[in-house]
Design a protein around this motif. Structure first.
Motif, PDB file in Angstrom:
ATOM      1  N   ILE A  53       0.840  -1.201   0.000  1.00 27.50           N
ATOM      2  CA  ILE A  53       0.000   0.000   0.000  1.00 27.50           C
ATOM      3  C   ILE A  53       0.874   1.250   0.000  1.00 27.50           C
ATOM      4  CG2 ILE A  53      -1.660   1.337   1.363  1.00 27.50           C
ATOM      5  CD1 ILE A  53      -2.855  -1.349   2.286  1.00 27.50           C
ATOM      6  N   SER A  86       2.244   1.857  -3.337  1.00 29.22           N
ATOM      7  CA  SER A  86       1.189   1.995  -4.366  1.00 29.22           C
ATOM      8  C   SER A  86       1.282   0.896  -5.418  1.00 29.22           C
ATOM      9  CB  SER A  86       1.261   3.374  -5.038  1.00 29.22           C
ATOM     10  OG  SER A  86       1.079   4.406  -4.091  1.00 29.22           O
ATOM     11  N   HIS A  92      -0.188  -2.053  -7.421  1.00 27.09           N
ATOM     12  CA  HIS A  92      -1.517  -2.520  -7.819  1.00 27.09           C
ATOM     13  C   HIS A  92      -1.503  -4.029  -7.996  1.00 27.09           C
ATOM     14  CE1 HIS A  92      -5.428  -2.664  -9.694  1.00 27.09           C
ATOM     15  NE2 HIS A  92      -4.914  -3.269 -10.749  1.00 27.09           N
ATOM     16  N   LYS A 100      -7.853  -2.965   2.180  1.00 23.70           N
ATOM     17  CA  LYS A 100      -8.100  -2.209   0.956  1.00 23.70           C
ATOM     18  C   LYS A 100      -9.580  -2.092   0.593  1.00 23.70           C
ATOM     19  CE  LYS A 100      -5.515  -1.276  -2.126  1.00 23.70           C
ATOM     20  NZ  LYS A 100      -4.980  -0.002  -2.661  1.00 23.70           N
TER      21      LYS A 100
END
Length: 282
Positions: A90, A93, A95, A117
């Motif tokens: 997280i 960042s 994905h 999330k």
């Protein structure tokens, strides 16, 4: 605990490989992909470890858009490793569209990811990983013979590649990318075909060779040729050929498809782990 993200594949391999080679069959996917990363065959791979006082606790690997692959070396520390990994992903960042791992590990990670999330998850494929060391020579074979695919077979393999993705509910690959992938497998002599009376009726490919093993993948028979034993015969013949070079073969099966699981066991494949591919909502 220390979460370490690696930009250099060789540095990652120095840490990961000693454990992976001791578990070459169970983690053949991770090991085989790592080899391809080292060869420069993937763009923007993600590689990370968790270590504590020199002890390796966990390994993580992703080659977008493929799933995030998770290995817990020390299961006693799994919960703490999951928390740390998710926190770092997280923060960075990163994905993630899906994950693949041993079933218990994957569900624990996905539940934590959903909690942190807010992304729900679902099963994309409930898998079994099977290993073959010796073919059952008493197996009755379907009529025909096998051969390696050539460039003349490319149009058919490209078509079957798309149909395979439809059958297995995999994300659809763009036609140009399929063409490129088929060219690579043909150049590397990786595609096997079963031919009967001049007609190609089934295929498979070899993938991700490691020091002692190799993966059988992309097993496909068109609908009009099914229920004739061609897939079983193709995998049996192809696996027998691969065992001339490797000590063992592995393959993933869809556990919701009892037919495929049955035919592979008839060949001599034995299940070694339960695996699962989980997808997160976008």
């Amino acid at each position: 605990m220390n979460f370490q993200h690696y930009e250099n594949a060789e540095d990652f391999a120095k840490v990961a490989t000693p454990f992976l080679v001791k578990n070459e069959d169970k983690f053949s996917l991770f090991l085989g992909v790592l080899q391809r990363i080292k060869e420069g065959q993937y763009e923007n791979p993600y590689m990370a470890t968790i270590q504590e006082n020199g002890e390796l606790l966990a390994l993580f690997q992703m080659t977008p858009p493929h799933p995030f692959n998770i290995i817990f070396v020390n299961e006693d520390r799994m919960d703490a490793c999951i928390d740390l990994c998710i926190t770092e992903l997280i923060k960075q960042s990163i994905h993630i569209e899906s994950i693949i791992s041993i079933k218990e590990w994957a569900f624990k990670f996905a539940e934590k990811w959903q909690e942190k999330k807010g992304q729900n998850f679902s099963i994309l494929m409930d898998q079994g990983l099977y290993r073959l060391d010796q073919l059952d020579e008493s197996l009755e074979m379907s009529p025909g013979t096998w051969r390696y695919a050539t460039v003349e077979d490319a149009p058919l393999i490209e078509k079957w590649y798309g149909l395979f993705e439809e059958d297995t509910a995999l994300p659809k690959t763009a036609p140009l990318e399929i063409r490129n992938r088929v060219k690579v497998m043909l150049d590397a002599n990786e595609a096997f075909l079963w031919e009967n009376e001049g007609k190609i009726v089934s295929m498979m490919k070899k993938a991700r060779p490691t020091a002692h093993g190799v993966t059988v993948s992309l097993v496909f028979t068109p609908k009009e040729e099914r229920k004739k034993g061609y897939a079983r015969t193709m995998v049996a013949a192809g696996s027998k050929e691969l065992l001339k070079e490797f000590q063992f073969c592995v393959l993933y099966t869809d556990m919701l498809n009892p037919t495929s699981n049955k035919i592979y066991q008839e060949i001599g494949y034995q299940k070694i782990i339960d695996s699962v591919h989980l997808g997160f909502e976008k």
